[in-house]
Scaffold this active site. Structure first.
Site, PDB file in Angstrom:
ATOM      1  N   HIS A  19       0.839  -1.211   0.000  1.00 16.96           N
ATOM      2  CA  HIS A  19       0.000   0.000   0.000  1.00 16.96           C
ATOM      3  C   HIS A  19       0.877   1.266   0.000  1.00 16.96           C
ATOM      4  O   HIS A  19       0.608   2.207  -0.742  1.00 16.96           O
ATOM      5  CB  HIS A  19      -0.887   0.033   1.252  1.00 16.96           C
ATOM      6  CG  HIS A  19      -1.871  -1.078   1.375  1.00 16.96           C
ATOM      7  ND1 HIS A  19      -1.989  -1.861   2.502  1.00 16.96           N
ATOM      8  CD2 HIS A  19      -2.813  -1.552   0.513  1.00 16.96           C
ATOM      9  CE1 HIS A  19      -2.953  -2.749   2.340  1.00 16.96           C
ATOM     10  NE2 HIS A  19      -3.468  -2.597   1.132  1.00 16.96           N
ATOM     11  N   LYS A  43     -15.689  -4.639   6.624  1.00 15.55           N
ATOM     12  CA  LYS A  43     -15.050  -5.951   6.857  1.00 15.55           C
ATOM     13  C   LYS A  43     -14.865  -6.060   8.351  1.00 15.55           C
ATOM     14  O   LYS A  43     -14.757  -5.037   9.034  1.00 15.55           O
ATOM     15  CB  LYS A  43     -13.644  -5.948   6.247  1.00 15.55           C
ATOM     16  CG  LYS A  43     -13.537  -6.339   4.795  1.00 15.55           C
ATOM     17  CD  LYS A  43     -12.065  -6.315   4.391  1.00 15.55           C
ATOM     18  CE  LYS A  43     -11.868  -6.689   2.954  1.00 15.55           C
ATOM     19  NZ  LYS A  43     -10.468  -6.547   2.540  1.00 15.55           N
ATOM     20  N   ARG A  92      -2.834  -6.450  -8.156  1.00 22.84           N
ATOM     21  CA  ARG A  92      -1.745  -7.364  -7.827  1.00 22.84           C
ATOM     22  C   ARG A  92      -1.646  -8.520  -8.809  1.00 22.84           C
ATOM     23  O   ARG A  92      -0.582  -8.947  -9.184  1.00 22.84           O
ATOM     24  CB  ARG A  92      -1.943  -7.923  -6.415  1.00 22.84           C
ATOM     25  CG  ARG A  92      -1.718  -6.922  -5.321  1.00 22.84           C
ATOM     26  CD  ARG A  92      -2.280  -7.402  -4.028  1.00 22.84           C
ATOM     27  NE  ARG A  92      -3.692  -7.682  -4.160  1.00 22.84           N
ATOM     28  CZ  ARG A  92      -4.416  -8.324  -3.274  1.00 22.84           C
ATOM     29  NH1 ARG A  92      -3.860  -8.784  -2.190  1.00 22.84           N
ATOM     30  NH2 ARG A  92      -5.703  -8.512  -3.490  1.00 22.84           N
ATOM     31  N   SER A 130      -3.436  -7.907   3.378  1.00 21.70           N
ATOM     32  CA  SER A 130      -3.481  -7.671   4.827  1.00 21.70           C
ATOM     33  C   SER A 130      -3.779  -8.980   5.560  1.00 21.70           C
ATOM     34  O   SER A 130      -3.214  -9.249   6.626  1.00 21.70           O
ATOM     35  CB  SER A 130      -4.530  -6.607   5.147  1.00 21.70           C
ATOM     36  OG  SER A 130      -4.171  -5.403   4.518  1.00 21.70           O
TER      37      SER A 130
HETATM   38  N1  COA Z   1      -0.384  -4.274  -1.534  1.00 19.89           N
HETATM   39  C1  COA Z   1      -0.779  -5.118  -0.576  1.00 19.89           C
HETATM   40  N2  COA Z   1      -2.047  -5.515  -0.411  1.00 19.89           N
HETATM   41  C2  COA Z   1      -2.950  -5.043  -1.261  1.00 19.89           C
HETATM   42  C3  COA Z   1      -2.620  -4.159  -2.286  1.00 19.89           C
HETATM   43  C4  COA Z   1      -1.266  -3.771  -2.402  1.00 19.89           C
HETATM   44  N3  COA Z   1      -0.868  -2.936  -3.353  1.00 19.89           N
HETATM   45  N4  COA Z   1      -3.731  -3.867  -2.973  1.00 19.89           N
HETATM   46  C5  COA Z   1      -4.732  -4.540  -2.388  1.00 19.89           C
HETATM   47  N5  COA Z   1      -4.252  -5.255  -1.360  1.00 19.89           N
HETATM   48  C6  COA Z   1      -4.989  -6.168  -0.490  1.00 19.89           C
HETATM   49  C7  COA Z   1      -5.551  -5.494   0.708  1.00 19.89           C
HETATM   50  O1  COA Z   1      -4.646  -5.531   1.777  1.00 19.89           O
HETATM   51  C8  COA Z   1      -6.786  -6.337   0.989  1.00 19.89           C
HETATM   52  O2  COA Z   1      -6.414  -7.464   1.744  1.00 19.89           O
HETATM   53  P1  COA Z   1      -7.471  -8.205   2.671  1.00 19.89           P
HETATM   54  O3  COA Z   1      -8.640  -8.590   1.804  1.00 19.89           O
HETATM   55  O4  COA Z   1      -6.696  -9.343   3.165  1.00 19.89           O
HETATM   56  O5  COA Z   1      -7.868  -7.212   3.722  1.00 19.89           O
HETATM   57  C9  COA Z   1      -7.199  -6.857  -0.367  1.00 19.89           C
HETATM   58  O6  COA Z   1      -6.091  -6.667  -1.197  1.00 19.89           O
HETATM   59  C10 COA Z   1      -8.355  -6.139  -0.921  1.00 19.89           C
HETATM   60  O7  COA Z   1      -8.074  -4.794  -0.839  1.00 19.89           O
HETATM   61  P2  COA Z   1      -8.993  -3.746  -1.455  1.00 19.89           P
HETATM   62  O8  COA Z   1      -9.410  -4.163  -2.795  1.00 19.89           O
HETATM   63  O9  COA Z   1      -8.340  -2.417  -1.313  1.00 19.89           O
HETATM   64  O10 COA Z   1     -10.295  -3.878  -0.642  1.00 19.89           O
HETATM   65  P3  COA Z   1     -10.678  -3.367   0.726  1.00 19.89           P
HETATM   66  O11 COA Z   1     -11.630  -4.368   1.226  1.00 19.89           O
HETATM   67  O12 COA Z   1      -9.534  -3.070   1.599  1.00 19.89           O
HETATM   68  O13 COA Z   1     -11.449  -2.003   0.389  1.00 19.89           O
HETATM   69  C11 COA Z   1     -13.245  -0.631  -0.402  1.00 19.89           C
HETATM   70  C12 COA Z   1     -12.561  -1.986  -0.469  1.00 19.89           C
HETATM   71  C13 COA Z   1     -13.571  -0.232   1.033  1.00 19.89           C
HETATM   72  C14 COA Z   1     -12.342   0.414  -1.012  1.00 19.89           C
HETATM   73  C15 COA Z   1     -14.530  -0.755  -1.264  1.00 19.89           C
HETATM   74  O14 COA Z   1     -15.288  -1.823  -0.787  1.00 19.89           O
HETATM   75  C16 COA Z   1     -15.356   0.500  -1.208  1.00 19.89           C
HETATM   76  O15 COA Z   1     -15.072   1.469  -1.909  1.00 19.89           O
HETATM   77  N6  COA Z   1     -16.395   0.497  -0.358  1.00 19.89           N
HETATM   78  C17 COA Z   1     -17.234   1.652  -0.153  1.00 19.89           C
HETATM   79  C18 COA Z   1     -18.691   1.376  -0.540  1.00 19.89           C
HETATM   80  C19 COA Z   1     -18.872   1.594  -1.989  1.00 19.89           C
HETATM   81  O16 COA Z   1     -18.684   2.671  -2.518  1.00 19.89           O
HETATM   82  N7  COA Z   1     -19.276   0.513  -2.650  1.00 19.89           N
HETATM   83  C20 COA Z   1     -19.500   0.528  -4.061  1.00 19.89           C
HETATM   84  C21 COA Z   1     -18.200   0.348  -4.771  1.00 19.89           C
HETATM   85  S1  COA Z   1     -18.557  -0.419  -6.258  1.00 19.89           S
END
Ligand code: COA
Length: 168
Positions: A19, A43, A92, A130
């Site tokens: 990140h 989550k 990724r 994560s």
């Molecule tokens: N390096 C390391 N890990 C990474 C990464 C990187 N560059 N990019 C993504 N990841 C990992 C994250 O750590 C996360 O791991 P985890 O699932 O073990 O926690 C996983 O990939 C998914 O990450 P991400 O895609 O960023 O999802 P998130 O669950 O952390 O966040 C939101 C998602 C909150 C941004 C998204 O659900 C959102 O925008 N929600 C708001 C509601 C909304 O608007 N919904 C409609 C959207 S269509």
């Protein structure tokens, strides 16, 4: 001239070097990056929202062009509030693509001014998430090359407390 602002949303439970790397690269493309930490409702997390924000702030305390904020509700609405027209997402692996494509399309349907910019995660971080970091840390594995120092300490404290609680 108006500044270019991008939002980097995520749960960040906890923030990893993957990140951090994405944010640093985004700062070369945008004047300001707002790291939007998702509130507890999305989550189940081991770190509270306040803890996740604090860890992120420590990672970027010397970076004036980074703001760390909490968001709830739709990211499409939050970007209007912040006057940002770009969302940053890290990709990724091919497995991220389908979900990301859906989210980008939905976000643009909700806010036609919002573009999602994808950055390919650096190869050395492409396998981390994560969840995998928490799994390894919980079992005492080595994570120091994969997360910021503040996160190593926070995970150690978190899992020490938990093992005391369960009487191990
Ligand atoms: N390096 C390391 N890990 C990474 C990464 C990187 N560059 N990019 C993504 N990841 C990992 C994250 O750590 C996360 O791991 P985890 O699932 O073990 O926690 C996983 O990939 C998914 O990450 P991400 O895609 O960023 O999802 P998130 O669950 O952390 O966040 C939101 C998602 C909150 C941004 C998204 O659900 C959102 O925008 N929600 C708001 C509601 C909304 O608007 N919904 C409609 C959207 S269509």
């Amino acid at each position: 001239m108006s500044k270019t602002v991008a939002i980097y949303p995520g749960t960040f439970d906890p923030v990893t070097n993957g990140h951090v790397h994405i944010v640093k690269r985004s700062l070369k493309l945008f004047d300001k990056v707002i790291i939007a930490v998702a509130n507890d409702n999305y989550k189940s997390t081991i770190f509270s929202t306040a803890e996740r924000v604090e860890l992120m702030e420590k990672c970027f305390e010397d970076e004036p062009n980074v703001e760390v904020d909490i968001f709830s509700g739709l990211i499409a609405d939050y970007s209007v509030e912040k006057n940002a027209h770009a969302l940053i997402r890290g990709l990724r692996a091919i497995s991220d693509f389908e979900y990301e494509m859906q989210m980008a399309a939905m976000n643009r349907t909700l806010n036609s001014e919002l573009e999602t910019i994808f950055l390919m995660t650096d190869a050395k971080y492409s396998f981390i998430s994560s969840t995998i970091i928490k799994n390894v840390a919980c079992l005492g594995g080595e994570i120091r090359t994969l997360v910021p120092v503040v996160v190593v300490k926070a995970l150690e404290e978190k899992y020490q407390k938990e093992s005391k609680y369960y009487g191990e």
